[in-house]
Design an enzyme around this catalytic site. Sequence first.
Site, PDB file in Angstrom:
ATOM      1  N   GLU A 188       2.055  -0.647  -4.941  1.00  0.00           N
ATOM      2  CA  GLU A 188       1.011   0.938  -5.518  1.00  0.00           C
ATOM      3  C   GLU A 188       1.900   1.860  -5.117  1.00  0.00           C
ATOM      4  OE1 GLU A 188      -3.089   3.208  -4.359  1.00  0.00           O
ATOM      5  OE2 GLU A 188      -1.656   2.538  -2.442  1.00  0.00           O
ATOM      6  N   ASP A 201       0.609  -1.046   0.052  1.00  0.00           N
ATOM      7  CA  ASP A 201      -0.380  -0.150  -0.198  1.00  0.00           C
ATOM      8  C   ASP A 201       0.722   1.401  -0.460  1.00  0.00           C
ATOM      9  OD1 ASP A 201      -3.041   0.878   0.215  1.00  0.00           O
ATOM     10  OD2 ASP A 201      -1.602   1.737   1.898  1.00  0.00           O
TER      11      ASP A 201
HETATM   12  C1  GLC Z   1      -3.875   2.705  -0.635  1.00  0.00           C
HETATM   13  C2  GLC Z   1      -4.795   1.838  -0.371  1.00  0.00           C
HETATM   14  C3  GLC Z   1      -6.718   2.798  -0.011  1.00  0.00           C
HETATM   15  C4  GLC Z   1      -6.769   3.648   1.447  1.00  0.00           C
HETATM   16  C5  GLC Z   1      -4.778   4.285   1.292  1.00  0.00           C
HETATM   17  C6  GLC Z   1      -4.712   4.077   2.542  1.00  0.00           C
HETATM   18  O1  GLC Z   1      -4.452   3.881  -1.448  1.00  0.00           O
HETATM   19  O2  GLC Z   1      -5.637   1.714  -1.492  1.00  0.00           O
HETATM   20  O3  GLC Z   1      -8.157   2.068  -0.502  1.00  0.00           O
HETATM   21  O4  GLC Z   1      -7.534   4.155   1.475  1.00  0.00           O
HETATM   22  O5  GLC Z   1      -4.067   3.485   0.145  1.00  0.00           O
HETATM   23  O6  GLC Z   1      -4.143   3.062   3.262  1.00  0.00           O
END
Ligand code: GLC
Length: 513
Positions: free
Chosen positions: A255, A200
């Site tokens: 991500e 994440d």
């Molecule tokens: C990422 C996740 C999202 C979350 C954010 C904070 O972007 O995909 O769902 O709210 O991180 O953890």
Amino acid sequence: MKNPWWKEAVFYQIYPRSFCDTSGNGIGDLEGIRSKLDYLHWLGVDALWISPFFSSPMRDYGYDVSDYCGVDPLFGNGDSFRQLINDAHARGLRIIIDWVPNHSSDQHPWFIDARKDRNSRCRGWYVWRDGSPDQPPNNWRAAFSDRPAWTWDAHSQQWYLHLFLAEQPDLNWSNPELVAEMMDTLRYWLDLGVDGFRMDVIHCIGKDPALPDVPQAVAKIPYCALNDHESTHQHLQSIRSLLESYPGDRVMVGEVFLLNARQVAAYYGQDDELQMCFNFLPLFTSWDAVAWRERIDEVNTLFLQQGHWPTWALSNHDQPRHRTRYGGSEHRARAAAFLLLALPGTPFLYAGEELGLEDAEVPIDARVDPGGRDGCRAPIPWSAEPPYGWKQHDNWLPWPPDRGERNPEVQQASDTSILQLYRSLLAARRNHASLRSGSFEWMPSSKGILFWKRELAGDFCYLAINFSDQPQRLQYEGALRVELSSQRTNEGFGESPGMLAPDEALLLIPKKD
Ligand code: GLC
């Protein structure tokens, strides 16, 4: 040399709350996922990415973790996870899980300790700054609100940093004790047998220790979409070494929420950081041949040609579903499946897209997410009649549209459903090595069409997508035949495709004489 498994795999993202409920509380659970493994195996995906199921106060629905190694009782327990992983592996399905290293919950024992006073054991595991209560330490913005990324802690008279909610304090990755703890959480799940992690907002873990203001021109953009500090790369190298110390090609896909492909590509390192990154630009691209060609060219140049293996995703739990973004049309949803599954790189499906689901319309008083992402998180309908394979009608979010048709019960029984089309495309990927790992080459085509060739060791596939609302002629040399069309049924296949219908996609292969 054989490719690692994740280069040839198709991943399927499960948002556990919305997938399948077996306990009857209106929230999906791990047992629910386990009960659908036969369906996923039938569909033909290779790996699951399961969004957070860890202990959490659920302010951000699990992305606020209060125990990195604990299963929240809403979803089951450690045994339910162990059973899930065993049963998935028995069917040849791999499992990667979410790992949320940038921030914990404010209810995590570490933060509860950190908050006690300035000298507590875990104080330095979070990011604190002096200042006056009316002046945050810098101009960084938090996500989900137009507020500063800082909250004043009156008790200890300091600010703490949070790039997301105030209930999600940022962890301090320049503190070696914190880093060691986080590495242990990875070991815990690796020892349990997970095949890897989706990491994440991984580009956010390293921060400039000087915490400088961002330029005024970007000061309204949440800082999580801007942070890009060199220290993250060293952390990723250590994490990569840890993964490589385990057998079985454990993988991490990050991500990296930076809307610049060149910056994203840097997180592959020298093949010593992330094995794969999500690239969000295609996900934000409209249904348009010129725009998509540009995105694909960019990925070719900045990723593939540099030896970085790309990923492709059209939907996830944070954005409106692509069918909804592309205007709701079934023809486009079908053609989009060809786009997702036939480009070089690893595709990520988001649960329900194989059913052609659109976002639910969620009335304001039924919205529960601080980021307003409720629509794409609607429960997955499993059968034709209410409560659609769930235990009750009222679940944590309302149903998506046309649930009576867009469910596996109805669509498995119909040869022409979008579900069967996804299944056929996944089968085509298994039959054609060129689709999984072949070279990529554009073929000449008229405006509104994208036409490309994939090739590997004598196996050829040609893909044609008509993004326009007009029928278009497809020109090519040599003899091809339609292996799969997004619109025509088998009986309709001609020897020469000639015309592409509006929003039609074709998979063509050389005709054998
Ligand atoms: C990422 C996740 C999202 C979350 C954010 C904070 O972007 O995909 O769902 O709210 O991180 O953890």
